[in-house]
Design a protein around this motif. Sequence first.
Motif, mmCIF file in Angstrom:
data_model
loop_
_atom_site.group_PDB
_atom_site.id
_atom_site.type_symbol
_atom_site.label_atom_id
_atom_site.label_comp_id
_atom_site.label_asym_id
_atom_site.label_seq_id
_atom_site.Cartn_x
_atom_site.Cartn_y
_atom_site.Cartn_z
ATOM 1 N N ASP A 94 0.858 -1.175 0.000
ATOM 2 C CA ASP A 94 0.000 0.000 0.000
ATOM 3 C C ASP A 94 0.902 1.236 0.000
ATOM 4 O O ASP A 94 2.130 1.106 0.010
ATOM 5 C CB ASP A 94 -0.978 -0.009 1.189
ATOM 6 C CG ASP A 94 -0.281 -0.080 2.542
ATOM 7 O OD1 ASP A 94 0.891 0.333 2.657
ATOM 8 O OD2 ASP A 94 -0.908 -0.559 3.500
ATOM 9 N N ALA A 95 0.286 2.422 -0.028
ATOM 10 C CA ALA A 95 1.086 3.652 -0.136
ATOM 11 C C ALA A 95 2.045 3.818 1.040
ATOM 12 O O ALA A 95 3.192 4.240 0.847
ATOM 13 C CB ALA A 95 0.172 4.862 -0.274
ATOM 14 N N ALA A 96 1.620 3.466 2.246
ATOM 15 C CA ALA A 96 2.490 3.614 3.418
ATOM 16 C C ALA A 96 3.693 2.664 3.315
ATOM 17 O O ALA A 96 4.828 3.048 3.620
ATOM 18 C CB ALA A 96 1.703 3.354 4.701
ATOM 19 N N ASP A 97 3.446 1.434 2.874
ATOM 20 C CA ASP A 97 4.523 0.466 2.692
ATOM 21 C C ASP A 97 5.483 0.939 1.598
ATOM 22 O O ASP A 97 6.709 0.877 1.751
ATOM 23 C CB ASP A 97 3.916 -0.898 2.341
ATOM 24 C CG ASP A 97 4.926 -2.020 2.290
ATOM 25 O OD1 ASP A 97 5.867 -2.031 3.108
ATOM 26 O OD2 ASP A 97 4.762 -2.910 1.436
ATOM 27 N N ARG A 110 9.275 18.114 4.142
ATOM 28 C CA ARG A 110 7.842 17.825 4.288
ATOM 29 C C ARG A 110 7.143 17.879 2.934
ATOM 30 O O ARG A 110 6.341 17.010 2.596
ATOM 31 C CB ARG A 110 7.211 18.799 5.279
ATOM 32 C CG ARG A 110 5.793 18.464 5.679
ATOM 33 C CD ARG A 110 5.266 19.312 6.844
ATOM 34 N NE ARG A 110 5.627 20.727 6.780
ATOM 35 C CZ ARG A 110 6.581 21.309 7.529
ATOM 36 N NH1 ARG A 110 7.273 20.598 8.403
ATOM 37 N NH2 ARG A 110 6.836 22.591 7.416
ATOM 38 N N ARG A 111 7.478 18.879 2.126
ATOM 39 C CA ARG A 111 6.869 19.010 0.806
ATOM 40 C C ARG A 111 7.253 17.824 -0.092
ATOM 41 O O ARG A 111 6.421 17.253 -0.793
ATOM 42 C CB ARG A 111 7.272 20.330 0.155
ATOM 43 C CG ARG A 111 6.540 20.592 -1.150
ATOM 44 C CD ARG A 111 6.825 21.967 -1.730
ATOM 45 N NE ARG A 111 8.254 22.217 -1.836
ATOM 46 C CZ ARG A 111 8.879 23.269 -1.293
ATOM 47 N NH1 ARG A 111 8.205 24.170 -0.620
ATOM 48 N NH2 ARG A 111 10.174 23.436 -1.442
ATOM 49 N N ALA A 112 8.530 17.417 -0.043
ATOM 50 C CA ALA A 112 8.985 16.286 -0.855
ATOM 51 C C ALA A 112 8.288 14.993 -0.440
ATOM 52 O O ALA A 112 7.837 14.214 -1.294
ATOM 53 C CB ALA A 112 10.501 16.142 -0.737
ATOM 54 N N VAL A 113 8.180 14.757 0.858
ATOM 55 C CA VAL A 113 7.527 13.536 1.340
ATOM 56 C C VAL A 113 6.031 13.572 1.028
ATOM 57 O O VAL A 113 5.450 12.554 0.633
ATOM 58 C CB VAL A 113 7.798 13.317 2.847
ATOM 59 C CG1 VAL A 113 6.961 12.178 3.401
ATOM 60 C CG2 VAL A 113 9.288 13.060 3.081
ATOM 61 N N THR A 131 1.661 11.517 -2.386
ATOM 62 C CA THR A 131 0.608 11.761 -3.378
ATOM 63 C C THR A 131 0.776 10.855 -4.595
ATOM 64 O O THR A 131 -0.183 10.239 -5.062
ATOM 65 C CB THR A 131 0.613 13.239 -3.816
ATOM 66 O OG1 THR A 131 0.316 14.046 -2.675
ATOM 67 C CG2 THR A 131 -0.407 13.508 -4.905
ATOM 68 N N THR A 132 1.995 10.758 -5.115
ATOM 69 C CA THR A 132 2.209 9.926 -6.303
ATOM 70 C C THR A 132 2.070 8.445 -5.976
ATOM 71 O O THR A 132 1.561 7.666 -6.777
ATOM 72 C CB THR A 132 3.554 10.235 -6.995
ATOM 73 O OG1 THR A 132 3.598 9.545 -8.232
ATOM 74 C CG2 THR A 132 4.747 9.849 -6.177
#
Length: 82
Positions: free
Chosen positions: A24-27, A49-52, A57-58
């Motif tokens: 999933d996205a978190a993984d 923070r912006r990069a993460v 998002t992607t």
Amino acid sequence: MLDASGFTDIQLEPHSEVMWFGEDAADAERFVLGLHGWMLDGLDAQGRRRAVDDLRTTLTARETDDDVLYASATWIIRATRP
């Protein structure tokens, strides 16, 4: 370059596969930051923070019911060294 190095029978074959980034996205985020988190070194807290957030998002956009998947492509190069 291969030809100039004396290789013969040079063959290029395009190859594409789906790349698995996580369940999933978190993984997937843990996977990507584990490999490439060093690229955020030197950013201030806001930039990091912006990069993460952008990464998240992607990754979320590529999340399916089962996994986070991205298309990929490469060339398989075969040559003979006489």
